[in-house]
Design a protein around this motif. Structure first.
Motif, PDB file in Angstrom:
ATOM      1  N   ASN A   1       0.799  -1.204   0.000  1.00 51.75           N
ATOM      2  CA  ASN A   1       0.000   0.000   0.000  1.00 51.75           C
ATOM      3  C   ASN A   1       0.841   1.267   0.000  1.00 51.75           C
ATOM      4  O   ASN A   1       0.313   2.361   0.151  1.00 51.75           O
ATOM      5  CB  ASN A   1      -0.942   0.016   1.208  1.00 51.75           C
ATOM      6  N   ASN A   2       2.147   1.091  -0.114  1.00 49.20           N
ATOM      7  CA  ASN A   2       3.047   2.232  -0.182  1.00 49.20           C
ATOM      8  C   ASN A   2       2.996   3.104   1.073  1.00 49.20           C
ATOM      9  O   ASN A   2       3.158   4.321   0.996  1.00 49.20           O
ATOM     10  CB  ASN A   2       2.749   3.064  -1.428  1.00 49.20           C
ATOM     11  N   LEU A   3       2.739   2.498   2.211  1.00 50.14           N
ATOM     12  CA  LEU A   3       2.712   3.224   3.480  1.00 50.14           C
ATOM     13  C   LEU A   3       4.065   3.076   4.181  1.00 50.14           C
ATOM     14  O   LEU A   3       4.734   2.049   4.046  1.00 50.14           O
ATOM     15  CB  LEU A   3       1.605   2.662   4.384  1.00 50.14           C
ATOM     16  N   PRO A   4       4.475   4.087   4.938  1.00 49.85           N
ATOM     17  CA  PRO A   4       5.743   3.974   5.661  1.00 49.85           C
ATOM     18  C   PRO A   4       5.643   2.935   6.791  1.00 49.85           C
ATOM     19  O   PRO A   4       4.565   2.695   7.341  1.00 49.85           O
ATOM     20  CB  PRO A   4       5.949   5.375   6.236  1.00 49.85           C
ATOM     21  N   ILE A   5       6.768   2.323   7.090  1.00 53.65           N
ATOM     22  CA  ILE A   5       6.842   1.347   8.174  1.00 53.65           C
ATOM     23  C   ILE A   5       7.683   1.946   9.282  1.00 53.65           C
ATOM     24  O   ILE A   5       8.809   2.382   9.057  1.00 53.65           O
ATOM     25  CB  ILE A   5       7.465   0.024   7.691  1.00 53.65           C
ATOM     26  N   TYR A   6       7.127   1.970  10.485  1.00 53.51           N
ATOM     27  CA  TYR A   6       7.826   2.493  11.655  1.00 53.51           C
ATOM     28  C   TYR A   6       8.208   1.317  12.541  1.00 53.51           C
ATOM     29  O   TYR A   6       7.366   0.483  12.863  1.00 53.51           O
ATOM     30  CB  TYR A   6       6.956   3.446  12.470  1.00 53.51           C
ATOM     31  N   THR A   7       9.446   1.304  12.948  1.00 51.76           N
ATOM     32  CA  THR A   7       9.912   0.270  13.858  1.00 51.76           C
ATOM     33  C   THR A   7      10.450   0.941  15.113  1.00 51.76           C
ATOM     34  O   THR A   7      11.313   1.809  15.032  1.00 51.76           O
ATOM     35  CB  THR A   7      11.029  -0.575  13.211  1.00 51.76           C
ATOM     36  N   VAL A   8       9.910   0.535  16.260  1.00 55.15           N
ATOM     37  CA  VAL A   8      10.397   1.025  17.546  1.00 55.15           C
ATOM     38  C   VAL A   8      11.033  -0.170  18.250  1.00 55.15           C
ATOM     39  O   VAL A   8      10.386  -1.194  18.456  1.00 55.15           O
ATOM     40  CB  VAL A   8       9.262   1.611  18.415  1.00 55.15           C
ATOM     41  N   ARG A   9      12.307  -0.026  18.583  1.00 57.62           N
ATOM     42  CA  ARG A   9      13.028  -1.081  19.311  1.00 57.62           C
ATOM     43  C   ARG A   9      13.022  -0.734  20.788  1.00 57.62           C
ATOM     44  O   ARG A   9      13.819   0.085  21.238  1.00 57.62           O
ATOM     45  CB  ARG A   9      14.464  -1.195  18.817  1.00 57.62           C
TER      46      ARG A   9
END
Length: 169
Positions: A1-9
């Motif tokens: 869907n061309n959405l950004p992916i956020y990753t919180v570690r």
């Protein structure tokens, strides 16, 4: 869907409803029933973050919805030695805590930290401006202590002798 992916570690969150095998839960549980606390190394250092502060990072992501993918650290940005965590707890508890810091020294096993372990918060502070001020370790421990005192029954079947859980935080 061309959405950004956020990753919180997330680094080491603590606070209400913390898992039974975490360092802080074991510290509280053993202290409340006056059982010697074993196996942690005094100078091992970790980045502890109060759970509400970690939730604030997630909530800021939801509200600000940055347009690019990124990975951020969910920590306090401060390295705390386990000995310092215990000292802060002792000030709140107003009693000394009995800990055998050298439980494994006789067999040559060591997990002593050779340096500081903390989350670099530069990116999270840049991408998510306006985050509320994080709680200090002492503030977070005090809130956790108050909660734990009211909810000890949740941990009453807790296995207190955890000699096999050397690295569990």
């Amino acid at each position: 869907n061309n959405l950004p992916i956020y990753t919180v570690r997330p680094f080491i969150p603590y606070g209400p409803y913390q898992g039974r095998d975490s360092f802080i839960t074991k510290l509280f549980a053993n202290t409340m029933i006056d059982v010697k606390f074993n196996h942690y190394y005094a100078n091992a250092s970790y980045d502890f973050i109060y759970i509400d502060d970690l939730v604030n990072i997630y909530m800021a992501l939801i509200h600000q919805m940055p347009t690019t993918d990124f990975v951020v650290n969910g920590g306090s940005g401060i390295s705390y030695r386990l000995r310092d965590v215990v000292r802060s707890f002792e000030e709140i508890w107003q009693h000394d805590v009995t800990i055998d810091w050298n439980l494994y020294s006789d067999i040559g096993f060591s997990v002593e930290s050779q340096g500081n372990c903390f989350a670099d918060q530069t990116l999270v502070n840049t991408l998510l401006p306006g985050l509320p001020q994080q709680k200090s370790l002492k503030e977070g421990l005090h809130l956790t202590f108050d909660w734990f005192m009211k909810n000890q029954l949740l941990y009453e079947d807790h296995q207190l002798d955890s000699r096999n859980d050397v690295l569990a935080l």
